[in-house]
Each structure stands twice: as C-alpha cells, then as structure tokens.
Design a protein around this motif. Structure first.
Motif, PDB file in Angstrom:
ATOM      1  N   CYS A 123     104.417 -13.506 -44.355  1.00 34.28           N
ATOM      2  CA  CYS A 123     103.979 -13.317 -42.966  1.00 34.28           C
ATOM      3  C   CYS A 123     102.882 -14.300 -42.590  1.00 34.28           C
ATOM      4  O   CYS A 123     102.896 -14.868 -41.490  1.00 34.28           O
ATOM      5  CB  CYS A 123     103.489 -11.884 -42.764  1.00 34.28           C
ATOM      6  N   GLY A 124     101.922 -14.510 -43.491  1.00 37.00           N
ATOM      7  CA  GLY A 124     100.814 -15.410 -43.183  1.00 37.00           C
ATOM      8  C   GLY A 124     101.255 -16.852 -43.021  1.00 37.00           C
ATOM      9  O   GLY A 124     100.900 -17.524 -42.045  1.00 37.00           O
ATOM     10  N   ALA A 125     102.041 -17.333 -43.987  1.00 36.39           N
ATOM     11  CA  ALA A 125     102.496 -18.726 -43.920  1.00 36.39           C
ATOM     12  C   ALA A 125     103.429 -18.939 -42.728  1.00 36.39           C
ATOM     13  O   ALA A 125     103.309 -19.935 -41.998  1.00 36.39           O
ATOM     14  CB  ALA A 125     103.195 -19.106 -45.220  1.00 36.39           C
ATOM     15  N   LEU A 126     104.362 -18.011 -42.534  1.00 31.45           N
ATOM     16  CA  LEU A 126     105.301 -18.147 -41.414  1.00 31.45           C
ATOM     17  C   LEU A 126     104.582 -18.018 -40.081  1.00 31.45           C
ATOM     18  O   LEU A 126     104.865 -18.776 -39.137  1.00 31.45           O
ATOM     19  CB  LEU A 126     106.393 -17.080 -41.538  1.00 31.45           C
ATOM     20  N   GLY A 127     103.645 -17.081 -39.994  1.00 33.81           N
ATOM     21  CA  GLY A 127     102.913 -16.898 -38.742  1.00 33.81           C
ATOM     22  C   GLY A 127     102.108 -18.119 -38.351  1.00 33.81           C
ATOM     23  O   GLY A 127     102.111 -18.541 -37.186  1.00 33.81           O
ATOM     24  N   ALA A 128     101.406 -18.714 -39.319  1.00 31.85           N
ATOM     25  CA  ALA A 128     100.625 -19.914 -39.026  1.00 31.85           C
ATOM     26  C   ALA A 128     101.531 -21.069 -38.603  1.00 31.85           C
ATOM     27  O   ALA A 128     101.221 -21.804 -37.653  1.00 31.85           O
ATOM     28  CB  ALA A 128      99.799 -20.310 -40.248  1.00 31.85           C
ATOM     29  N   ALA A 129     102.666 -21.231 -39.299  1.00 34.61           N
ATOM     30  CA  ALA A 129     103.593 -22.313 -38.959  1.00 34.61           C
ATOM     31  C   ALA A 129     104.173 -22.124 -37.562  1.00 34.61           C
ATOM     32  O   ALA A 129     104.272 -23.079 -36.777  1.00 34.61           O
ATOM     33  CB  ALA A 129     104.714 -22.380 -39.999  1.00 34.61           C
ATOM     34  N   VAL A 130     104.551 -20.900 -37.226  1.00 34.25           N
ATOM     35  CA  VAL A 130     105.129 -20.619 -35.907  1.00 34.25           C
ATOM     36  C   VAL A 130     104.104 -20.869 -34.803  1.00 34.25           C
ATOM     37  O   VAL A 130     104.413 -21.477 -33.770  1.00 34.25           O
ATOM     38  CB  VAL A 130     105.648 -19.165 -35.856  1.00 34.25           C
ATOM     39  N   ALA A 131     102.875 -20.391 -35.019  1.00 35.44           N
ATOM     40  CA  ALA A 131     101.836 -20.586 -34.004  1.00 35.44           C
ATOM     41  C   ALA A 131     101.529 -22.065 -33.791  1.00 35.44           C
ATOM     42  O   ALA A 131     101.386 -22.526 -32.648  1.00 35.44           O
ATOM     43  CB  ALA A 131     100.575 -19.829 -34.408  1.00 35.44           C
ATOM     44  N   LEU A 132     101.422 -22.824 -34.882  1.00 37.33           N
ATOM     45  CA  LEU A 132     101.133 -24.255 -34.757  1.00 37.33           C
ATOM     46  C   LEU A 132     102.283 -24.990 -34.079  1.00 37.33           C
ATOM     47  O   LEU A 132     102.062 -25.883 -33.245  1.00 37.33           O
ATOM     48  CB  LEU A 132     100.865 -24.854 -36.136  1.00 37.33           C
ATOM     49  N   LEU A 133     103.512 -24.630 -34.427  1.00 35.63           N
ATOM     50  CA  LEU A 133     104.667 -25.270 -33.804  1.00 35.63           C
ATOM     51  C   LEU A 133     104.728 -24.957 -32.312  1.00 35.63           C
ATOM     52  O   LEU A 133     105.003 -25.841 -31.486  1.00 35.63           O
ATOM     53  CB  LEU A 133     105.950 -24.800 -34.495  1.00 35.63           C
ATOM     54  N   ALA A 134     104.459 -23.704 -31.960  1.00 36.88           N
ATOM     55  CA  ALA A 134     104.561 -23.289 -30.559  1.00 36.88           C
ATOM     56  C   ALA A 134     103.540 -23.995 -29.679  1.00 36.88           C
ATOM     57  O   ALA A 134     103.825 -24.297 -28.505  1.00 36.88           O
ATOM     58  CB  ALA A 134     104.393 -21.775 -30.453  1.00 36.88           C
ATOM     59  N   THR A 135     102.346 -24.274 -30.215  1.00 35.75           N
ATOM     60  CA  THR A 135     101.322 -24.926 -29.401  1.00 35.75           C
ATOM     61  C   THR A 135     101.667 -26.378 -29.087  1.00 35.75           C
ATOM     62  O   THR A 135     101.053 -26.979 -28.197  1.00 35.75           O
ATOM     63  CB  THR A 135      99.957 -24.869 -30.104  1.00 35.75           C
ATOM     64  N   ARG A 136     102.627 -26.949 -29.802  1.00 37.63           N
ATOM     65  CA  ARG A 136     103.025 -28.337 -29.545  1.00 37.63           C
ATOM     66  C   ARG A 136     104.182 -28.430 -28.549  1.00 37.63           C
ATOM     67  O   ARG A 136     104.607 -29.533 -28.207  1.00 37.63           O
ATOM     68  CB  ARG A 136     103.430 -29.009 -30.858  1.00 37.63           C
ATOM     69  N   GLN A 137     104.667 -27.286 -28.130  1.00 31.31           N
ATOM     70  CA  GLN A 137     105.798 -27.268 -27.201  1.00 31.31           C
ATOM     71  C   GLN A 137     105.319 -27.109 -25.759  1.00 31.31           C
ATOM     72  O   GLN A 137     104.151 -26.837 -25.501  1.00 31.31           O
ATOM     73  CB  GLN A 137     106.753 -26.120 -27.566  1.00 31.31           C
ATOM     74  N   GLN A 138     106.257 -27.271 -24.839  1.00 24.44           N
ATOM     75  CA  GLN A 138     105.931 -27.168 -23.414  1.00 24.44           C
ATOM     76  C   GLN A 138     105.749 -25.706 -23.022  1.00 24.44           C
ATOM     77  O   GLN A 138     106.631 -24.877 -23.227  1.00 24.44           O
ATOM     78  CB  GLN A 138     107.052 -27.797 -22.580  1.00 24.44           C
ATOM     79  N   TRP A 139     104.600 -25.407 -22.424  1.00 31.24           N
ATOM     80  CA  TRP A 139     104.304 -24.040 -22.007  1.00 31.24           C
ATOM     81  C   TRP A 139     104.514 -23.831 -20.507  1.00 31.24           C
ATOM     82  O   TRP A 139     104.851 -22.720 -20.099  1.00 31.24           O
ATOM     83  CB  TRP A 139     102.860 -23.676 -22.367  1.00 31.24           C
ATOM     84  N   SER A 140     104.296 -24.850 -19.732  1.00 30.21           N
ATOM     85  CA  SER A 140     104.406 -24.675 -18.275  1.00 30.21           C
ATOM     86  C   SER A 140     104.828 -25.980 -17.615  1.00 30.21           C
ATOM     87  O   SER A 140     104.707 -27.064 -18.203  1.00 30.21           O
ATOM     88  CB  SER A 140     103.068 -24.195 -17.684  1.00 30.21           C
TER      89      SER A 140
END
Length: 213
Positions: free
Chosen positions: A31-48
C-alpha cells in the motif's frame, strides 16, 4: 458441571501473531509503495483545462497537478521515506514514524481533493497569456487525476494505520547489524615467563611491567 474455558496454547498465539505480522507487513509495504507511486504519477498529469481570451480569440490553457499544488507530491515523498524509516527504528520511534506516514497519507488526500476544484493555476496562466492581471480562465473543467492522487494518499494512510496497529510485530532493519548489549569479556594478557626473554620483550611491547612490580 461448570463450563470449562479453553485457553489458547502459547505456541498457537505466537504463531498467530507472527502470521498477522507477516500479512500486515506485506500489506503495508504494498500500500505504501503503490500509494506513493500513484500520487507522484497523478501530480504529473493534467488536472484542469480552460480558455483565456487573447486578442479577441480563445486561447486554450491546461494545468498539471504540480501547477495546481505541490503538496501531494511532497507528502508522497515524505510518506515513502517514513515507510522505509519504520524498519530502522523501534518502540516509540516506530510509533512516531508510523504516525508521520499516516499523516502524510491524510494530507495527500486533503490536498488532492482541494486541488480538484482549484482554478488559481489557470487564472495565473490566463493573466500571463492576456497581459491582464485581472483576467480569469473561462470554460473551466477538471479531470479525474486529482481523485487518483487522493486514492494514492488513501493507500499511504492505510499503510500508516497498519504500521501503527501491527508495527510492534515487524522486524527492525538494524537488528541484524546490532551487537549484543552484554559487555564482551576482556581478554586476559598471557602470563609472562621471566625465564623466556621473548616473553619479556612482548610484555614490554604491550606496555606491561614484566617484573610484576
């Protein structure tokens, strides 16, 4: 006749605790490794995305998660570091680090959800594109990536809660490198034979008085 209450055998209790420790450890690491990877990946994507009026026309604008807020990425890195540090500390230190891991996850969730409706990043880009500091973005829309970042934060939070609950059952990284706490017995100097010159010289080399005075 009275009822007899069965008492669990100590070995079965120890086996159950060991099994719970192994399962919780695997779940927390995943959960920790996957959660950190998902959060970091998501911040590099288009939000708006939206548009700004420039020279009478519509100019398209987009903002990534890092443009909107840098908090989720920063907290994801802190959470990942805390996940590793959990195995380097023990007792009270492990509780503190596990709490930091849980708080990092909770903060990531909160920051991602707040960023899901934030328009300040696009408003700033609209002002730069139009040259008007009071300009704002039009036709504003958001993607699902902020919520993906929130999911990553939730996984970090879960890892922290597992560490708080079961961390006492987990092994410590430094355990195999630590020396035993018992003092090591000091080697006794070999007895000096006054009839052997080589023993006298060795005693002098060690800084001892071969005469025993």
């Amino acid at each position: 006749m009275g009822c007899v209450t069965a008492v669990p055998h100590p070995r079965s209790q120890a086996a159950g605790s060991a099994r719970a420790g192994r399962l919780s450890l695997a779940a927390a690491l995943l959960c920790g490794a996957l959660g950190a990877a998902v959060a970091l990946l998501a911040t590099r994507q288009q939000w708006s995305e939206g548009t700004a009026t420039v020279a009478g026309g519509a100019f398209p604008l987009t903002a990534n998660g890092s443009d909107v807020t840098g908090v989720p990425a920063a907290l994801a890195i802190v959470g990942l570091a805390a996940l590793v540090a959990v195995f380097a500390v023990r007792r009270a230190g492990r509780v503190v680090v596990a709490a930091l891991l849980a708080l990092s996850g909770a903060g990531t969730v909160a920051a991602a959800l707040l960023g899901a409706s934030d328009s300040s990043a696009l408003d700033e880009k609209a002002a730069q594109a139009s040259g008007d500091t009071s300009a704002s973005v039009a036709a504003l829309s958001h993607t699902a990536w902020p919520y993906v970042a929130a999911v990553g934060g939730a996984l970090l939070l879960l890892a922290g809660l597992l560490a708080l609950r079961y961390g006492r059952l987990w092994p410590a990284m430094s355990g195999r490198y630590e020396r035993g706490g018992a003092p090591q017995p000091r080697r006794k100097a070999p007895a000096v034979d006054p009839d052997r010159p080589e023993d006298l010289w060795k005693a002098l080399d060690r800084g001892e008085d071969p005469t025993g005075a």
